[in-house]
Design a protein around this motif. Sequence first.
Motif, PDB file in Angstrom:
ATOM      1  N   LYS A 494       0.844  -1.194   0.000  1.00 42.34           N
ATOM      2  CA  LYS A 494       0.000   0.000   0.000  1.00 42.34           C
ATOM      3  C   LYS A 494       0.876   1.239   0.000  1.00 42.34           C
ATOM      4  CE  LYS A 494      -4.098  -1.808   2.352  1.00 42.34           C
ATOM      5  NZ  LYS A 494      -5.010  -1.615   3.505  1.00 42.34           N
ATOM      6  N   LYS A 495       0.469   2.204  -0.789  1.00 47.39           N
ATOM      7  CA  LYS A 495       1.245   3.433  -0.918  1.00 47.39           C
ATOM      8  C   LYS A 495       1.373   4.155   0.411  1.00 47.39           C
ATOM      9  CE  LYS A 495       1.267   7.769  -3.569  1.00 47.39           C
ATOM     10  NZ  LYS A 495       1.117   8.676  -2.450  1.00 47.39           N
ATOM     11  N   SER A 496       0.317   4.157   1.167  1.00 45.98           N
ATOM     12  CA  SER A 496       0.325   4.890   2.426  1.00 45.98           C
ATOM     13  C   SER A 496       1.107   4.171   3.515  1.00 45.98           C
ATOM     14  CB  SER A 496      -1.122   5.129   2.899  1.00 45.98           C
ATOM     15  OG  SER A 496      -1.788   3.879   3.070  1.00 45.98           O
ATOM     16  N   ALA A 497       1.237   2.848   3.406  1.00 42.63           N
ATOM     17  CA  ALA A 497       1.900   2.086   4.461  1.00 42.63           C
ATOM     18  C   ALA A 497       3.403   1.977   4.244  1.00 42.63           C
ATOM     19  CB  ALA A 497       1.299   0.684   4.547  1.00 42.63           C
ATOM     20  N   GLY A 498       3.865   2.233   3.028  1.00 46.09           N
ATOM     21  CA  GLY A 498       5.288   2.067   2.735  1.00 46.09           C
ATOM     22  C   GLY A 498       5.652   0.591   2.525  1.00 46.09           C
ATOM     23  N   THR A 500       9.103  -2.507   2.710  1.00 51.37           N
ATOM     24  CA  THR A 500      10.451  -2.891   3.165  1.00 51.37           C
ATOM     25  C   THR A 500      11.009  -3.974   2.244  1.00 51.37           C
ATOM     26  OG1 THR A 500       9.961  -2.362   5.474  1.00 51.37           O
ATOM     27  CG2 THR A 500      11.816  -3.877   5.036  1.00 51.37           C
ATOM     28  N   ASN A 545      13.980   0.704   3.327  1.00 47.54           N
ATOM     29  CA  ASN A 545      12.620   1.155   3.637  1.00 47.54           C
ATOM     30  C   ASN A 545      12.266   2.324   2.723  1.00 47.54           C
ATOM     31  OD1 ASN A 545      12.014  -0.584   5.966  1.00 47.54           O
ATOM     32  ND2 ASN A 545      13.672   0.569   6.970  1.00 47.54           N
ATOM     33  N   ASP A 546      11.049   2.278   2.141  1.00 47.49           N
ATOM     34  CA  ASP A 546      10.666   3.350   1.221  1.00 47.49           C
ATOM     35  C   ASP A 546       9.176   3.629   1.343  1.00 47.49           C
ATOM     36  OD1 ASP A 546      10.999   5.249  -0.859  1.00 47.49           O
ATOM     37  OD2 ASP A 546      10.201   3.772  -2.301  1.00 47.49           O
ATOM     38  N   LEU A 547       8.821   4.900   1.125  1.00 48.15           N
ATOM     39  CA  LEU A 547       7.421   5.319   1.028  1.00 48.15           C
ATOM     40  C   LEU A 547       7.176   5.716  -0.422  1.00 48.15           C
ATOM     41  CD1 LEU A 547       4.836   5.866   2.700  1.00 48.15           C
ATOM     42  CD2 LEU A 547       5.605   8.255   2.873  1.00 48.15           C
ATOM     43  N   ARG A 549       6.041   7.064  -3.977  1.00 47.31           N
ATOM     44  CA  ARG A 549       5.429   8.360  -4.305  1.00 47.31           C
ATOM     45  C   ARG A 549       4.300   8.224  -5.317  1.00 47.31           C
ATOM     46  NH1 ARG A 549      10.201  11.160  -8.014  1.00 47.31           N
ATOM     47  NH2 ARG A 549      10.287   9.493  -9.614  1.00 47.31           N
TER      48      ARG A 549
END
Length: 579
Positions: A494-498, A500, A545-547, A549
Amino acid sequence: MRRNQHHGRIAATLAALTLGAAGLTALAPPVALAADGPVPGDTVAKLPISSYSAMVVDSVHEWVYITDDRRDRTANQVHVYNFQGQKVGSLPTGTAPSGMALSADSGTLYVSQSSGILAFDTVTRERTGYTFAAADVGCPRDVVFAGGKEWHTETPYYSGCDVNHTWLYGANGSQSTSTGWNGAGRLRLAGSPESPDRILMAQTRSAGEADPFLTTLDASGDTLVRGPARRFADGEGRGALDVRDLAQSADGRRIAVADAAYGTRLLDAADLSDAPAGYQPLPEGAEASAVAFSGDGTYIARGAAATGSTADLFVQPADPAAGTVPLEFAFEGALDGDRIAPRGLGWSKDGSRLFAVTTNTNANEYWLHVIQPPAAQYDSRFTGSLSTTPGQPVVGEPVGIRGRLELDGPAPAEPVRVSAVRHDANGDRKLAPVEVDVDGSFTVLDVPSVVGDATYTVSFTGDITHRPAEDTTIAVTVAKAPTTIALTAPAEAKKSAGLTITGTLTGQGRPLPAGITLSVVRTDRKGTGELTSAAVAADGTFTINDLPRSTGEVTYEVGYAGDALHSGSTASATVRVRV
């Protein structure tokens, strides 16, 4: 002697092999035996003496004469052995015998005792003559036969035999006559039937002489005439002679000296200068004690006093230019002795047997070894080209250098060995010797330590039955060791959850350096951008770890730039990002 007549061990430099008498250890490459020659072996007899003075080999009658060094006036004997190592008799003496010399025709054995020089018929073993000494003392005498006459040393003191003045005497009928030649300390004499008119005379090192001499004397006339002479110390007193034994080559052109301070000196007999080529140095910790040329001119034997498994005996071609590594023996234990006694080597005339007297570390027990070297030498050569396995050597990874050695003559009884040297930017490195298989193939193992060009030179330096082979080489380029990145990423996120991503960096060869960081590049529908680098832990693991865009497929490419010993690598993972 057959190989199975003893139950000891003989070991090659890296692998043991059975040969003969208990404790005798051969340290050089194993010998390939001539099928029609004598089987190399070692017959051992325990000598009934607690000190040792001299050994004489009579090849005409096949006797070996041995005396001790008791330095007293007690009636004693010369011990007589046959060429099989069995005691067959004795020659009685009025007092303790010491030096001995054999006449040129082997018909007479001269034996010194405290009061004079005895003469024995070597066939009947009966005493045939006696020369009175200038003084009746307990000091041992050296005896030599040259110019058709007997000569002996005289130390006219009851004590201090090794440090007091010594004189050289000849014989006139039954009386000793002084030659006038003398020197401080003991004088060592040597001669040989091959040079029947030459006497070698060496001064031993003592408190009275810090730089002893070596000289030759011409005994062909009524008066001894001195030839070349030499002292060996330099201007600062270093390098002085410490003689233990002397020998002349069969052709009379060379003189070998067992020098305890130097090793084996090989000299030109004409002027006592160093010969153009010498023998290999003795191993570290080995002290030269004896030297002997075979009467046929084929071999030289060099004896040493060493401890443990360090070699005590070296047998090789008499010509040092042959380049052959010696056959080496280490004597260990109560069944063999521990080292070669000073002046403890002698050959049969035909070179078929070497006689060696060994002693223990306390020098109060002695053994007689009858050693039979092989009869012939054969050629050897490398055939074909060397190759490597794998074909591309990699730094820090094992590589095998493969080739084939061809040996003339009978098949070796035990594997021979080849050695190799790697030359690269760091210089030369010797590799461990390896055995050659029965079909001649071999593989030398190495682990390259430097990236770039390298050359491997493989050598077979020969053994006592094989001449050295011409070296063979192969040039290679050593590559960096490869690395691999393995990623574990979710299929969706999910985009909002990020999200790993975890991974592992592994490398072949040497360990990866500490403090590695990996580049991380993200590609989505908005374009490509570099993210914060990922630090690699000591165990090679890392976490990203990434969020995201944007939604849709997002690809993460992880890269390692490499280091001095490792090549770079990349890996990628694609994650479907949803709202």
